[in-house]
Structures are given as structure tokens and as C-alpha cells.
Design an enzyme around this catalytic site. Sequence first.
Site, short mmCIF file in Angstrom:
data_model
loop_
_atom_site.label_atom_id
_atom_site.label_comp_id
_atom_site.label_asym_id
_atom_site.label_seq_id
_atom_site.Cartn_x
_atom_site.Cartn_y
_atom_site.Cartn_z
N CYS A 1 0.83 -1.20 0.00
CA CYS A 1 0.00 0.00 0.00
C CYS A 1 0.87 1.26 0.00
O CYS A 1 0.63 2.20 -0.77
CB CYS A 1 -0.93 -0.03 1.21
SG CYS A 1 -2.17 1.30 1.22
N CYS A 2 1.91 1.28 0.86
CA CYS A 2 2.80 2.45 0.90
C CYS A 2 3.57 2.60 -0.42
O CYS A 2 3.81 3.71 -0.87
CB CYS A 2 3.79 2.32 2.05
SG CYS A 2 3.15 2.80 3.66
N CYS B 1 -1.13 8.45 7.39
CA CYS B 1 -2.48 8.13 6.92
C CYS B 1 -3.35 7.71 8.10
O CYS B 1 -2.88 7.03 9.03
CB CYS B 1 -2.41 6.98 5.92
SG CYS B 1 -1.55 7.40 4.40
N CYS C 1 -3.46 4.10 9.52
CA CYS C 1 -2.19 3.57 10.04
C CYS C 1 -1.58 4.46 11.11
O CYS C 1 -0.39 4.35 11.41
CB CYS C 1 -1.20 3.39 8.90
SG CYS C 1 -1.79 2.32 7.58
N CYS D 1 7.50 4.22 5.93
CA CYS D 1 6.64 3.94 4.77
C CYS D 1 7.42 3.41 3.59
O CYS D 1 6.86 2.74 2.72
CB CYS D 1 5.86 5.19 4.37
SG CYS D 1 6.90 6.56 3.80
S1 SF4 Z 1 0.44 4.67 5.62
FE1 SF4 Z 1 -1.16 3.06 5.53
S2 SF4 Z 1 -2.83 3.87 4.26
FE2 SF4 Z 1 -1.00 5.18 3.95
S3 SF4 Z 1 -0.04 4.39 2.15
FE3 SF4 Z 1 0.96 3.37 3.88
S4 SF4 Z 1 -0.21 1.48 4.30
FE4 SF4 Z 1 -1.44 2.77 2.89
#
Ligand code: SF4
Length: 240
Positions: A127-128, A210, A213, A236
Site C-alpha cells: 500500500c505504501c 495516513c 495507520c 513507509c
Molecule cells: S500509511 Fe497506511 S494507508 Fe497510507 S499508504 Fe501506507 S499502508 Fe497505505
Amino acid sequence: MSAITDATGQMRPAAELHALVTEHWGRLEGASAHDVIVWAAATFGERWAVAASMQDGVLAHLAQEVAPGVRLVFLDTGYHFPETLATRDALAARPGHHVLTVTPGQTVAEQDATHGAALHDRDPDLCCALRKTHPLDEALDGLEAWATGLRRAQSAGRASTAVLGFDERRGLVKIAPLASWTDAQIADYVASNDVVRNPLLDQGYPSIGCAPCTRRAGADEDSRAGRWSGTGKTECGIHL
Ligand code: SF4
């Protein structure tokens, strides 16, 4: 983003940028944040940018004073707290501030359709990568350097942050003008300079990422303890 070139169209190759780091890191390690930014502006002209997390605007303020119009890159992951987006808007409204909002290749809805909902709970590294690292890579394409607000006091993992380093993965100079700053120095600068500041900092969030998280951190925890809490993940990936 297309590459930025000077009149000759020449970009300095990675080896030359690496040599700049070797030549200047020792002197800049002990320099003030202002002097580090002066050096960056003189050395890279339009070919550098400042990453702005919209936590506090100290680095953006310093950079804007030395290099008016320098790009302040904000990664809008689609998962930010409303307060963070409002901080971005407040910073962008300041005279002369050039905030460049960078978005991922997919909206959250599109990512959910491709990878399933709540990827951040199942594979936060992916996701990151999709929502932070790749978009930043694109935003920095064609530049020679980038600056970040990383500070040694933020966490054990950041304790060895260098003021000037080489971002091997991107082939860019990486600058952390605030590396040696304490929390008290940040607070003093904010108070003295009317710096834009995320209100969540006063609501138990010493580090703000985010929303899915990020949790509040206890007074006895390090400032980044609320990021990806309980997962073992501490960064991240944009700084790796
Ligand atoms: S901090 Fe969480 S929601 Fe944001 S990009 Fe990374 S995994 Fe995704």
C-alpha cells in the site's frame, strides 16, 4: 512529471551528485539549517524539491524564505486526516508557497477493486509503495536533490540521519536540514515564525500519517510509536 533541464539540457549524472555529497557532507553536517538550504538552493537551482508531510511547516518555511517558489511536494495518499489536508491548504495559501500535491496512480476505490479493500491492513508495504513511494519517485524524476524533514530525535530508527546523504535508489542527493533539531527547537521555531502546523499534533499525535495507520502515542513512547502500530513496520519506504 517531465525532467527539468537547464539551457543546455544537461542533468548531472548520479556519480557527479554522489561526489557533491562526498565533498560537502562534512561541512554541512555542522551547518545551520538555513545554511544547508542556502547551499541546496545555490547548488541545485530548480532541480530540487522539499517533501512536505504537513505535520509542521518548519522545513517548508525555511526553504521558502531562502528559495521562494521551491516545490513543496505533498503526497496525497487518499487516506489523510482532514486536518492534514487542511494544513496543506493553509500552507498553499501562504504567499509564494508552491505546494505540489502528488497523487497515486489509482484512487482508493480503484486500488480496492484491484487489490481488495483495506490493503493497508493486509499488506501495508505494498500500500505504501503504491500510494507513497512510487508517486514520490515520479515527483522527483528529473531533479537532482530532495529535502526532507527527517530528524534524529523522532525515533531510534532515524537517530543516524545525515544532514547530507545520497539516495542510492533514486540516484539523488538527499538533504535533511533539520536532522539535528530537537523537539524544543521545532516548537521555538513554530512559535517565533507563525508556521503552519497540523492541529493533530496537539491532540496526541506526535507523528501523523495516513488515518488508517496512525494512532495516538503515549507520553512514554517515541514519537513514531503510533505509526503502523503493532505491525513491526516503522517507515513507509520513501526513505529506504
Ligand atoms: S500509511 Fe497506511 S494507508 Fe497510507 S499508504 Fe501506507 S499502508 Fe497505505
